[in-house]
Write a protein that holds these residues in place. Sequence first.
Motif, PDB file in Angstrom:
ATOM      1  N   LEU A 193     -72.292 -23.257   0.648  1.00 18.03           N
ATOM      2  CA  LEU A 193     -72.256 -21.806   0.493  1.00 18.03           C
ATOM      3  C   LEU A 193     -70.898 -21.210   0.829  1.00 18.03           C
ATOM      4  N   ALA A 194     -70.230 -21.758   1.845  1.00 17.85           N
ATOM      5  CA  ALA A 194     -68.993 -21.134   2.317  1.00 17.85           C
ATOM      6  C   ALA A 194     -67.734 -21.751   1.725  1.00 17.85           C
ATOM      7  N   CYS A 195     -67.796 -23.013   1.322  1.00 16.41           N
ATOM      8  CA  CYS A 195     -66.567 -23.702   0.915  1.00 16.41           C
ATOM      9  C   CYS A 195     -66.549 -24.112  -0.558  1.00 16.41           C
ATOM     10  N   GLY A 340     -71.209 -31.349  10.318  1.00 13.53           N
ATOM     11  CA  GLY A 340     -71.938 -31.422   9.049  1.00 13.53           C
ATOM     12  C   GLY A 340     -71.039 -31.127   7.867  1.00 13.53           C
ATOM     13  N   GLY A 341     -70.142 -30.137   8.020  1.00 12.00           N
ATOM     14  CA  GLY A 341     -69.180 -29.867   6.956  1.00 12.00           C
ATOM     15  C   GLY A 341     -68.231 -31.026   6.741  1.00 12.00           C
ATOM     16  N   LEU A 342     -67.856 -31.692   7.828  1.00 11.42           N
ATOM     17  CA  LEU A 342     -66.978 -32.855   7.713  1.00 11.42           C
ATOM     18  C   LEU A 342     -67.661 -33.975   6.933  1.00 11.42           C
ATOM     19  N   ALA A 343     -68.963 -34.201   7.216  1.00  8.08           N
ATOM     20  CA  ALA A 343     -69.712 -35.221   6.468  1.00  8.08           C
ATOM     21  C   ALA A 343     -69.833 -34.837   4.993  1.00  8.08           C
ATOM     22  N   ALA A 344     -70.092 -33.540   4.718  1.00  2.47           N
ATOM     23  CA  ALA A 344     -70.185 -33.089   3.321  1.00  2.47           C
ATOM     24  C   ALA A 344     -68.853 -33.245   2.604  1.00  2.47           C
ATOM     25  N   LEU A 345     -67.754 -32.940   3.293  1.00  2.00           N
ATOM     26  CA  LEU A 345     -66.428 -33.109   2.696  1.00  2.00           C
ATOM     27  C   LEU A 345     -66.154 -34.573   2.373  1.00  2.00           C
ATOM     28  N   GLY A 356     -61.801 -29.639  -5.322  1.00  6.64           N
ATOM     29  CA  GLY A 356     -60.360 -29.424  -5.335  1.00  6.64           C
ATOM     30  C   GLY A 356     -59.818 -29.015  -3.984  1.00  6.64           C
ATOM     31  N   ALA A 357     -58.523 -28.722  -3.976  1.00  7.15           N
ATOM     32  CA  ALA A 357     -57.844 -28.383  -2.735  1.00  7.15           C
ATOM     33  C   ALA A 357     -58.346 -27.063  -2.154  1.00  7.15           C
ATOM     34  N   THR A 358     -58.806 -26.151  -2.992  1.00  2.80           N
ATOM     35  CA  THR A 358     -59.278 -24.855  -2.496  1.00  2.80           C
ATOM     36  C   THR A 358     -60.488 -25.015  -1.588  1.00  2.80           C
ATOM     37  N   ALA A 359     -61.418 -25.886  -1.973  1.00  3.09           N
ATOM     38  CA  ALA A 359     -62.599 -26.118  -1.141  1.00  3.09           C
ATOM     39  C   ALA A 359     -62.210 -26.725   0.200  1.00  3.09           C
ATOM     40  N   ARG A 362     -60.787 -23.973   2.349  1.00  4.14           N
ATOM     41  CA  ARG A 362     -61.831 -23.105   2.895  1.00  4.14           C
ATOM     42  C   ARG A 362     -62.542 -23.775   4.067  1.00  4.14           C
ATOM     43  N   PHE A 363     -62.817 -25.067   3.915  1.00  4.72           N
ATOM     44  CA  PHE A 363     -63.478 -25.767   5.016  1.00  4.72           C
ATOM     45  C   PHE A 363     -62.603 -25.786   6.264  1.00  4.72           C
ATOM     46  N   SER A 364     -61.299 -25.886   6.076  1.00  5.69           N
ATOM     47  CA  SER A 364     -60.404 -25.870   7.226  1.00  5.69           C
ATOM     48  C   SER A 364     -60.546 -24.576   8.009  1.00  5.69           C
ATOM     49  N   ARG A 365     -60.678 -23.462   7.307  1.00  4.12           N
ATOM     50  CA  ARG A 365     -60.826 -22.174   7.988  1.00  4.12           C
ATOM     51  C   ARG A 365     -62.162 -22.100   8.722  1.00  4.12           C
ATOM     52  N   VAL A 366     -63.239 -22.527   8.037  1.00  2.73           N
ATOM     53  CA  VAL A 366     -64.562 -22.504   8.671  1.00  2.73           C
ATOM     54  C   VAL A 366     -64.582 -23.406   9.909  1.00  2.73           C
ATOM     55  N   ALA A 367     -64.027 -24.596   9.771  1.00  3.23           N
ATOM     56  CA  ALA A 367     -64.044 -25.548  10.874  1.00  3.23           C
ATOM     57  C   ALA A 367     -63.178 -25.090  12.041  1.00  3.23           C
ATOM     58  N   PHE A 368     -62.059 -24.424  11.736  1.00  2.00           N
ATOM     59  CA  PHE A 368     -61.213 -23.920  12.815  1.00  2.00           C
ATOM     60  C   PHE A 368     -61.963 -22.885  13.650  1.00  2.00           C
ATOM     61  N   GLY A 369     -62.705 -21.992  12.982  1.00  2.00           N
ATOM     62  CA  GLY A 369     -63.524 -21.031  13.723  1.00  2.00           C
ATOM     63  C   GLY A 369     -64.596 -21.723  14.545  1.00  2.00           C
TER      64      GLY A 369
END
Length: 657
Positions: A193-195, A340-345, A356-359, A362-369
């Motif tokens: 949903l987010a990335c 969980g996002g790391l496993a999905a990535l 692609g690189a955009t996803a 986006r995950f980097s921003r979510v994971a940093f938070g």
Amino acid sequence: MTAATVPHFGPPPAAPAPRRPLAAAALLAALVSMVLGLLLGGAGPASAHAALTGSDPQDGAVVDTAPKEVTLTFSEQVAMSDGSIRVLDPDGKRADTGAAPRDLHSGSTVKYGVTLHAGLPDGTYTVAWQAVSADSHPVSGAFTFSIGAPSKTNVALPADKAGGGLVGILYDIARYAAYAGFILLAGGAAFVLACWQRGASARPLQRLVVRGWMTLTVATLAMLLLRSPYTGSGKLGDAFDLDGLNAVLDTKTGAALVSRLLLLGASALFIAVLFGAYAKREDEREKKDLAFGLAIGGTVIAAGIAGTWALAEHASTGLQPGIAMPVDILHLLAVAAWLGGLAALLVALYRTPDIGATAVQRFSRVAFGSVLVLTATGIYQSWRQVGTWSALTGTGYGQLLLVKVGLVAVLVGIAWFSRRWTARLVANAAAAEETGAEVKAGAGTMAGAGVEEEEAASVTPSPAEDPARAAQLARQKAAVATAEKKRVRDADPDRSGLRRSVLAEVGVAVALLAVTTALTSTEPGRTEEETARSSTAAAAPAAAGPVNLTLPFDTGGKGGQGTVRMDIDPARTGTNELHLWIDNTDGKAMDVPELKLAFTLESKDIGPLPVTPVRLAEGHWTASGVQIPMAGDWKVAVTVRTSDIDQTTIDKNVKIG
């Protein structure tokens, strides 16, 4: 997971910048260390696992007459059931009446007791107890006391503690699987949903989330069935005992597990919509509205599932539960979003060529938070469960916490490389877009010639094609195109490097999750230290024969100087006999008008217990039947009065075991 791959997540720079991630990591580490030091330095009391803090009779006590009951005092609220406290005679037979333990609470004191049979013979009796702490973990123990004099006993204490054995192993496996399933379920859905919203139609990601749901559901059912033998008999066959299951459903943990199953039913509907209606929706506006609704609903469901852990684990008891439970929910949600996002990535990088690189960005921003939330909540939880530097290094919980910090440090190192690969991937994607725009502009000049060729070709009629054959050719072309696309992406060194580093991160994260699961079932450092102090005092070694004390005194008046000699026999818990002799400065017997004593055990806040000796002869006083309730380092205070206005109190510590 109180800290994580901080350098990995966040907006990637245009080019690799190895020094900035290291500087940020060092700054964050310094900040965490400073805050942790302040918190651990000024911690107050708290508890989580219940500990036995006292009993009557005390462990190792020798009493003259048989007591009417045995009482146990705990550090916090516990759940008792029939047979939770058993008193066994030297032959192993029940010495208590077999009735359920009586609740003897008084104010903040948590006490339970059982009634003993009348007329118990002399000998050594064993008290075996088992209970469930307020944080859902089983605790147990045993001790002995003697009537008249110690004797041999045929009672064999159980080798395994409560929650051990095969049932304990299976329960711990189910606990680990439940955490892992929740992380894959919540984190995988959040990643889509987010990335990478197009990932909703990707079969590998669908399988990841569904398997997370199945794992969490099966693990929760297993924990519900194993709960009764885990906290009770320890026999695997009792997992299907309906009476035991009914008793579990009446507990806080049982209610939490049932609530989790109900929320998993709601999450199944969420998954069906996410990978069904949402994935197939083509209208962008409708899809955006549906994504917003799924995000709200998914967050509520995930928070509810995380709350089932907070309700039944360490956060629900001890210090500041009203703050600790919301903090625990935030911690679990952040863990799921990150791991969980790391496993999905990782799955997307290996199994789907379209990401692609955009996803990734986006995950980097979510994971940093998520990492920021993990850091803040993890520091608070560490302070709450450890509290002191000695508990951090000298208890099992603290040592596991240090292992966890070490694994996080390894993750930070791997994440530095992941950040570099991410930055290169984003830069290459931007360059490819530029090149594609130039090629498209150049191709426009050849459009006229192409149209003429097409028109010429269209003049010649082509033979009719078989529709089935055409569909087969289309599928083959699509498969070849997908394989070619995957081959090109796999040949990209930046993408391959990112896949390897993310794979390494996931490997360390699996170990990190195992350590975290072990922490949830380990007695917190605060309680372990308190229990150790109590055990040390209660298990003070018995003195070898009577204790002899010499206490000089000076009341300040004429003839007010002298010495008190005291014998305590046998200087053990239970009944003791005291003899006191008072000598003047010449060593001759000295008569005084009044002599008083008091015993105080400061470590347990017991006393002062007054003792009034009786004068036998000039300078000789005695006291019989002096009861010492607990072993430990007692302070003996002697008050001597030599005249109507002259008196003094002298004291000395003595170990009585």
